[in-house]
Design a protein around this motif. Structure first.
Motif, PDB file in Angstrom:
ATOM      1  N   ALA A  26       0.844  -1.185   0.000  1.00 48.11           N
ATOM      2  CA  ALA A  26       0.000   0.000   0.000  1.00 48.11           C
ATOM      3  C   ALA A  26       0.881   1.236   0.000  1.00 48.11           C
ATOM      4  CB  ALA A  26      -0.893   0.005   1.235  1.00 48.11           C
ATOM      5  N   ARG A  27       0.333   2.364  -0.421  1.00 43.14           N
ATOM      6  CA  ARG A  27       1.110   3.599  -0.448  1.00 43.14           C
ATOM      7  C   ARG A  27       1.175   4.258   0.921  1.00 43.14           C
ATOM      8  NH1 ARG A  27      -1.759   4.106  -5.327  1.00 43.14           N
ATOM      9  NH2 ARG A  27      -3.210   5.602  -4.444  1.00 43.14           N
ATOM     10  N   ALA A  32       5.876  -0.310   3.748  1.00 44.41           N
ATOM     11  CA  ALA A  32       5.015  -1.306   3.112  1.00 44.41           C
ATOM     12  C   ALA A  32       4.645  -2.396   4.107  1.00 44.41           C
ATOM     13  CB  ALA A  32       5.725  -1.911   1.911  1.00 44.41           C
ATOM     14  N   TRP A  71      -6.785  -3.937   1.430  1.00 45.07           N
ATOM     15  CA  TRP A  71      -6.308  -2.561   1.556  1.00 45.07           C
ATOM     16  C   TRP A  71      -7.146  -1.622   0.687  1.00 45.07           C
ATOM     17  CZ3 TRP A  71      -3.128  -1.027   5.176  1.00 45.07           C
ATOM     18  CH2 TRP A  71      -2.081  -1.837   5.632  1.00 45.07           C
ATOM     19  N   THR A  74      -5.270   3.806  -1.072  1.00 44.02           N
ATOM     20  CA  THR A  74      -4.267   4.658  -0.434  1.00 44.02           C
ATOM     21  C   THR A  74      -3.551   3.962   0.706  1.00 44.02           C
ATOM     22  OG1 THR A  74      -5.854   5.562   1.152  1.00 44.02           O
ATOM     23  CG2 THR A  74      -5.622   6.713  -0.972  1.00 44.02           C
ATOM     24  N   GLY A  75      -4.059   2.805   1.143  1.00 40.50           N
ATOM     25  CA  GLY A  75      -3.468   2.113   2.276  1.00 40.50           C
ATOM     26  C   GLY A  75      -3.878   2.688   3.614  1.00 40.50           C
ATOM     27  N   GLU A  76      -4.805   3.630   3.622  1.00 42.67           N
ATOM     28  CA  GLU A  76      -5.235   4.246   4.875  1.00 42.67           C
ATOM     29  C   GLU A  76      -6.276   3.414   5.614  1.00 42.67           C
ATOM     30  OE1 GLU A  76      -5.335   8.886   4.375  1.00 42.67           O
ATOM     31  OE2 GLU A  76      -6.084   7.944   2.535  1.00 42.67           O
ATOM     32  N   ALA A  95      -5.836   1.764   9.103  1.00 43.94           N
ATOM     33  CA  ALA A  95      -4.717   0.848   8.877  1.00 43.94           C
ATOM     34  C   ALA A  95      -4.060   0.384  10.169  1.00 43.94           C
ATOM     35  CB  ALA A  95      -3.678   1.506   7.973  1.00 43.94           C
TER      36      ALA A  95
END
Length: 247
Positions: A26-27, A32, A71, A74-76, A95
């Motif tokens: 994820a960003r 990561a 995910w 945005t990975g948030e 997250a």
């Protein structure tokens, strides 16, 4: 001269005890992480860990059964399934495992959520009627996108969010790989052609022109989104996933 196909990460029996692995990098957060579901502590929980397998962290820590994490782009956030309110449904958390909330106020048997590329919607299967649905984040809106004549599963978004590929079943061996256009609701059958089979795990190429999938007992295949150029890439493998560049 060999054709250059996508580099497919064929997840061959990737099992850590009774661990289920899901979407990976994820960003955000900046480091990561891999999110996964595991029963390593005696109950199905959602964990994250570093890419080398170190520092696993239990995010859910709940007596219910939590599984199928995904995910957000945005990975948030992480979407997942849980039966903590009595019925397995879609939940979303930050997250770090905080701010857990139901996606919908009305419980229904919604399973295996997948985020849209823009992070505004989820596609999932509703086990009440086994239809494929799209729900809007931070809204109570959801809509069935497939016809009512068959059971659906394994939905996955096209990169431009205009279509969803999925598997439909109408009997023990009546499996089909289909694509539905979200604007027109028209469905296109990509497989089978002439030979019946069981199809699973469709995955779009990053450019949205091809779909990789698993053909039971045959291996991993790739086909154009218009249903042409079917080709087997490898036998004795399953769960294909495209590299980010699709090369």
């Amino acid at each position: 001269m060999q054709y250059r196909f996508c580099f497919l990460f064929c997840l061959l029996a990737l099992i850590l005890g009774e661990t289920q692995m899901y979407s990976v990098f994820a960003r955000a957060p900046a480091t990561a992480k891999i999110v996964f579901a595991s029963t390593r502590d005696g109950n199905s929980e959602i964990y994250i860990m570093n890419p080398d397998g170190s520092k696993p962290v239990n995010l859910t820590r709940h007596p219910s059964r939590d599984l199928a994490p995904a995910w957000s782009p945005t990975g948030e956030h992480i979407a997942f399934n849980s039966d903590r309110d009595g019925t397995r449904d879609v939940y979303i958390m930050d997250a770090n495992g905080k701010n857990v909330r139901k996606m919908f106020r009305r419980l229904a048997y919604r399973e295996f959520p997948v985020w849209s590329p823009d992070g505004k919607k989820l596609v999932y299967t509703n086990a009440a009627d086994w239809g494929i649905y799209v729900g809007t984040i931070n809204s109570q809106q959801e809509e069935r996108i497939t016809s009512a004549n068959f059971l659906g599963g394994w939905p996955v978004w096209a990169p431009d969010s205009s279509e969803v590929a999925f598997i439909s079943t109408e009997g023990p061996w009546a499996y089909s790989l289909k694509v539905v256009n979200l604007e027109t609701r028209k469905e296109k059958i990509l497989m089978p052609k002439e030979e019946i089979g069981k199809f699973f795990d469709p995955d779009w190429s990053p450019d949205g022109t091809r779909i990789a999938f698993y053909w039971s007992e045959k291996g991993i295949y790739v086909i154009d989104k218009n249903g042409r150029s079917l080709k087997r890439l490898i036998s004795s493998a399953s769960r294909p996933s495209w590299s980010p560049l699709g090369d």
